[in-house]
Enzyme design. Structure first.
Site, PDB file in Angstrom:
ATOM      1  N   CYS A 160      36.513  38.831  48.421  1.00  0.00           N
ATOM      2  CA  CYS A 160      36.755  38.148  49.621  1.00  0.00           C
ATOM      3  C   CYS A 160      38.292  38.083  49.645  1.00  0.00           C
ATOM      4  O   CYS A 160      39.037  37.532  48.840  1.00  0.00           O
ATOM      5  CB  CYS A 160      36.205  36.725  49.495  1.00  0.00           C
ATOM      6  SG  CYS A 160      36.902  35.747  50.952  1.00  0.00           S
TER       7      CYS A 160
ATOM      8  N   HIS B 155      32.629  35.393  54.350  1.00  0.00           N
ATOM      9  CA  HIS B 155      31.760  35.228  53.161  1.00  0.00           C
ATOM     10  C   HIS B 155      31.232  33.881  52.888  1.00  0.00           C
ATOM     11  O   HIS B 155      30.551  33.603  51.826  1.00  0.00           O
ATOM     12  CB  HIS B 155      32.661  35.501  51.772  1.00  0.00           C
ATOM     13  CG  HIS B 155      32.841  36.859  51.594  1.00  0.00           C
ATOM     14  ND1 HIS B 155      34.165  37.705  52.090  1.00  0.00           N
ATOM     15  CD2 HIS B 155      32.290  37.916  50.975  1.00  0.00           C
ATOM     16  CE1 HIS B 155      34.010  38.814  51.935  1.00  0.00           C
ATOM     17  NE2 HIS B 155      32.971  38.946  51.423  1.00  0.00           N
TER      18      HIS B 155
ATOM     19  N   SER C  37      42.792  45.682  46.117  1.00  0.00           N
ATOM     20  CA  SER C  37      42.084  44.214  45.581  1.00  0.00           C
ATOM     21  C   SER C  37      41.984  44.353  44.055  1.00  0.00           C
ATOM     22  O   SER C  37      41.666  43.140  43.444  1.00  0.00           O
ATOM     23  CB  SER C  37      40.545  44.202  46.267  1.00  0.00           C
ATOM     24  OG  SER C  37      40.610  44.404  47.254  1.00  0.00           O
TER      25      SER C  37
END
Lengths: 647, 379
Positions: A383, A370, A327
């Site tokens: 997300c 989310h 991420s």
């Protein structure tokens, strides 16, 4: 017997005649001798004079002192120390057994060491010194010197040898030196005669190897008159060599010590970079090793221990390690999409926990989803579905181009061994490499830093610094050579839209400073030192549909090698960035739990230039921070003590 | 009454004989020996006690011996020559049976106070007995085969005994010395032509039988010959002596490197620098001029010997003096050829200069015989 007068006369004449003939022959022969003497001593004199000088005059090389290595503040990282040793030359070794036996009564000389001397001596050049024992104490050395007449052929000698006072802390950055090997000679294109001195030490890895030309210096020569058995009689002339150049690194040795101590016990790496100048303040990799052992000649057992350790102590993970950035890559995808204009920061994507592309399901890490996600929320809560969506809109080529602008996929030119270039995939690359076409699923994986994307902790730190400043900062490790400053790593503007950058930075700020951010728990509470970060957890295994259905196995329940890598990148202070930190904990689990605490500790240590006050930590972390600080203080003290005992 | 005895009245007697010695030869011998002391001092690196001092003592002893020998009337020497010759053969035999092995060769008999090399003595006794032989022999029979065969035997017996020791250098000296007496005594040229042919044959045989069980020479002697023929083939081992010797000579140049400055000898590149190769050090330190001067001194000795021989009306004396002169010549000619790379290394010292007791004493005793012939010459 009687002889007549006539007989006597005849005899006399005969003798005189023959005597004169004989004399003529004798003088003739002496003439030949004289001519021969003239030929040798007059006609050929010059040639024989050269041969005679060649006999007696031998040129020896004087090895120069190797340049020292300092940190940015002048602390010594690598230096030379006097090495008291005893050497023997084959031409002098009349009775080797006796010499070794007697020497064994003064110093400890195990049988295997004696065998090594015998073996080396039998192969060596007659006048080359073979070291019997080195690193002797002054007492041992003087005792040998006093007893030298009783030790046939043994010579006490003082040389310089490399020492790394900070031992393991700089092992990966500076590397180590070792005796030049046949392999080195075949590899290096260098006709420096120094390399042919037996056991001459050259840089084998790290900065020692990369900066070899600066550090080595130039050989001096001494011409010595030697007798037929090669013993030096007197020195005729001497030209001093040039000592190697001293170099200074950008590393702050105090911070480096801290980083290594903080990483202790993990298989992890950390990079601290100055966001403006690109100076690398710390480049940590754990576990580490003692480079001094390599200088002395590491034992097979010690070496096996290093190579068989699954945490790979010899690898410099901060630059050699290439990991899926997970991420932490999301800023790249976001910037690519925002710059391209396919979305704006306010546009939302609906996350239901997964998305379906081409009949395949792509999951978000949060199974429940989310809900509506905009840029701020996508980074803050990391997300995945948001990025799957925007990646399809902007396309892999633009994501890769943005990654490269931010320094990913670039092999930075710093003097360290095996600097990895990482990997920023393109469609053409995949086609060439695997012979198959790029599919949209590849773009989806890449958008969250999985799949083909690989980056080193150094690249992640550079990426973070570039995000923080919007400038093309390049890392710099070499600060100065021989007092001459090297060019700074500060760069021009990357040409990114400042407004967009600000939005991404704000989202990163929220990661660490809003209660729903993934890095909130590991925030800094000093208002002028707030951190802006991004966590990353990169999978090293495929999660099957079956596993997903029955619930993904928790990291703690997996064997170490199969756990996720934990990553965290951050810059601080978030409003006026000065430093960027990237940490990767191999198979550490979640980025926000395993890597973020290290980033926070390192960042605070960097910002304060020493141990930070506990009130920089949130109230509930202070006790554990205190414990952590005490533990590190203890580690550093133990390491210091080991260092002093050694010298 | 012989011619010689007729002239007895005019021959000096008692200590007056000393005045009638051949003084130029004595001065030359002393000068050459002094050069030797100087060089021995140099090669020892400036230490008198190593070689120079023992050599001086031997020289002093040798000079006394020379004068003693010179005092004895020459006809007495002639009369004991056969006994001396047989004595020296017995000594060679004794070496064969009880000799001390030194340097891989049986050469010495240990007399307690010194080591005697009978082969050194042989060089002189062969000369002595041949001179007596040709003095006795009717001049007209000199070239008669039977009367040639006898001296050939006289020469070859000790030659082969010396060769067996083995001492090639001395064997060559004995052989050549004897041959020279025969030549001077007037043996026909044809015989010498034949000998040259035979020597050629022997040389061929020596090489032919190499490696078989009948080989004449020891392996090291063969190697020395190989080395002589091609010293550069193996400059670090067998050819080392000759190569280093030539380097020392050549690097001396015109005037040399200076006394005690010879690097080749001082740094031990020269082998046997105090014995067989001492000329090399002299030539290195004093150059071409030094070497040629020593050669000149040697030549002068030869000239004075020749003058003395030609003036002497006694056949025995003339032959003896020429024979001793020739032996002296052979010594330095072979030695110098050797160190200059003109001959194989056969182990012949430089007369009066090289360190060594037997050679010095025997040589001075030989000059004693020469002096005796000179003092007691018919007038």
């Amino acid at each position: 017997m009687r002889r007549t007068e006539q007989d006597v006369e005849q005899s006399k004449r005969k003798i005189t005649r023959r005597g004169l003939i004989l004399g003529g022959l004798q003088f003739g022969f002496m003439g030949i001798l004289a001519l021969r003497m003239r030929y040798l001593q007059v006609d050929q004199a010059d040639q024989y004079r050269l041969l005679s000088d060649g006999n007696r005059i031998k040129i020896d090389l004087l090895p120069p002192a190797r340049g020292q290595i300092f940190d940015r503040n002048g602390a010594v990282i690598a230096t030379n120390e006097q090495n008291y040793r005893v050497v023997i030359r084959r031409e002098d070794s009349r009775d080797l057994d006796e010499a070794l036996y007697k020497l064994g009564m003064i110093i400890d000389l195990p049988p295997e060491q004696q065998d090594r001397v015998r073996k080396e001596l039998s192969r060596a050049n007659p006048s080359a010194p073979i070291t019997i024992a080195d690193r002797l104490s002054w007492e041992q050395f003087s005792s040998i010197a006093v007893n030298a007449p009783a030790l046939p052929g043994v010579t006490p000698d003082v040389g310089l040898s490399r020492r790394y006072p900070l031992r393991g802390d700089f092992a990966h950055i500076v590397g180590y030196v070792g005796p030049v090997s046949d392999y080195d000679l075949s590899r290096i294109e260098d006709d420096d005669p120094l390399l042919h001195i037996p056991k001459f030490q050259i840089g084998k890895s790290g900065a020692e190897s990369k900066l070899e030309q600066d550090l080595r210096g130039a050989a001096g020569t001494v011409s010595v008159e030697k007798n037929a058995s090669g013993r030096a009689i007197r020195e005729l002339s001497r030209t001093e060599g040039t000592a190697g150049k001293n170099v200074q690194l950008t590393i702050d040795s105090g911070l480096q010590n801290y980083v290594q101590a903080r990483l202790h016990g993990e298989s992890a790496s950390a990079v601290v970079i100055d966001t403006e100048t690109g100076d690398l303040l710390a480049v940590g990799s754990a576990p580490t090793f003692d480079p001094n052992k390599f200088v002395r000649g590491i034992s097979i057992a010690d070496y096996a221990e290093l190579t068989e350790n699954k945490y790979r102590p010899l690898a410099n993970k901060s630059v050699q390690g290439a990991y899926p950035p997970g991420s932490t890559f999301k800023m790249v995808t976001a910037l690519a999409a925002l710059e391209d204009g396919v979305i704006s920061a306010q546009d939302t994507v609906r996350c239901t926990g997964h998305t379906e592309v081409g009949g395949r399901k792509f999951h978000c890490w949060k199974r429940s989803g989310h809900g509506n996600v905009d840029l701020q929320k996508s980074l803050q809560q990391s997300c995945d579905v948001y990025y799957y969506d925007i990646a399809q809109r902007v396309g892999i080529e633009k994501i890769t181009a943005m990654a490269r602008r931010l320094g990913l996929g670039e092999r930075f030119d710093i003097p360290m061994s095996a600097v990895h270039g990482g990997l920023t995939p393109t469609k053409a690359w995949k086609n060439q490499k695997y012979g198959t076409d790029w599919v949209v699923g590849d773009s989806l994986n890449a958008s969250i830093g999985q799949g083909y994307v690989l980056a080193s902790p150094l690249q992640l730190a550079v990426m973070t610094a570039r995000l923080a400043t919007g400038k093309s900062v390049t890392p710099r490790l070499l600060k100065s050579v021989d007092g001459v400053e090297t060019p700074s790593g500060a760069g021009e503007s990357l040409g990114l839209n400042e407004n967009i950058l600000r939005q991404v930075r704000a989202a990163m700020h929220d990661v660490s400073n809003t209660s729903s951010g993934t890095g909130y728990k590991m925030r800094i509470v000093k208002t002028d030192m707030l951190m802006a970060g991004k966590s990353g957890t990169s999978q090293v295994r495929n999660i099957s549909a079956a596993e997903r259905a029955s619930g993904v196995v928790r990291n703690a329940d997996l064997p170490w090698e199969r756990r996720d890598h934990a990553l965290f990148v951050a810059f601080a202070p978030s409003d006026k960035p000065r430093y960027a930190v990237a940490v990767v904990v191999e198979h550490g689990g979640g980025g926000s739990t395993a890597a973020a605490p290290i980033v926070r500790d390192v960042m605070l240590q960097t910002l304060y230039g020493g141990t930070p006050p506990l009130d920089a930590y949130p109230q509930k972390d202070r006790a554990s921070a205190k414990a952590q600080q005490d533990k590190i203080r203890e580690l550093l003290r133990a390491s210091d003590q080991a260092g002093t005992e050694e010298t | 009454m012989t011619y010689l005895q007729n002239n007895l009245q005019t021959v000096p007697t008692g200590l007056r004989k000393i005045l009638f010695l051949n003084w130029p030869v004595i001065v030359l011998i002393s000068t050459i020996s002094s050069v030797g002391f100087m060089m021995l001092y140099s090669v020892s690196g400036g230490d008198v006690s190593v070689w120079a001092e023992p050599q001086m003592k031997r020289f002093a002893l040798g000079m006394v011996l020379m004068v003693c020998v010179a005092m004895v009337p020459v006809w007495i020497w002639r009369n004991v020559s056969v006994l001396a010759y047989i004595g020296s053969l017995l000594l060679l035999l004794a070496v064969e049976l009880f000799g001390v092995v030194g340097m891989g060769a049986q050469r010495w008999i240990d007399l307690g106070f010194m080591r005697l090399q009978p082969s050194e003595l042989t060089k002189i006794t062969v000369i002595l007995v041949l001179a007596a032989y040709y003095d006795w022999l009717d001049i007209k029979k000199v070239s008669h085969p039977l009367w040639v065969f006898i001296p050939v035997l006289i020469i070859l017996i000790p030659t082969f005994m010396v060769l067996r020791q083995p001492d090639l250098g001395t064997a060559i000296l004995v052989l050549s010395g004897g041959g020279i007496i025969m030549f001077v005594a007037g043996v026909s040229w044809y015989y010498f032509g034949a000998v040259v042919a035979i020597i050629g044959g022997i040389v061929a045989a020596v090489f032919q039988f190499r490696g078989t069980q009948w080989q004449f020479l020891k392996d090291y002697q063969y190697r020395r010959i190989d080395t002589f023929l091609n010293p550069d083939a193996d400059p670090l081992r067998a050819g080392y002596h000759i190569t280093q010797s030539k380097i020392a000579l050549g690097s001396g140049g015109w005037t040399g490197k200076g006394y005690m400055q010879g690097t080749q000898s001082r740094l031990n590149f020269l082998p046997e620098k105090h014995t067989d190769f001492i000329f090399t050090t002299l030539a290195e330190e004093f150059g071409f001029l030094g070497g040629i001067s020593l050669l000149g001194l040697y030549a002068l000795v030869l000239v004075f010997c020749a003058i003395s021989a030609f003036q002497n009306k006694d056949r025995f004396s003339s032959l003896l003096i020429l024979g001793i002169g020739a032996t002296f010549f052979l010594f330095y000619a072979v030695n110098m050829s050797m160190v200059m790379g003109l001959a194989p290394v056969v182990g012949v010292p430089l007369p009066l200069v090289s360190y060594g007791g037997s050679a010095m004493l025997v040589l001075l005793a030989a000059f004693g015989l020469m002096q005796s012939a000179h003092v007691h010459r018919p007038r």
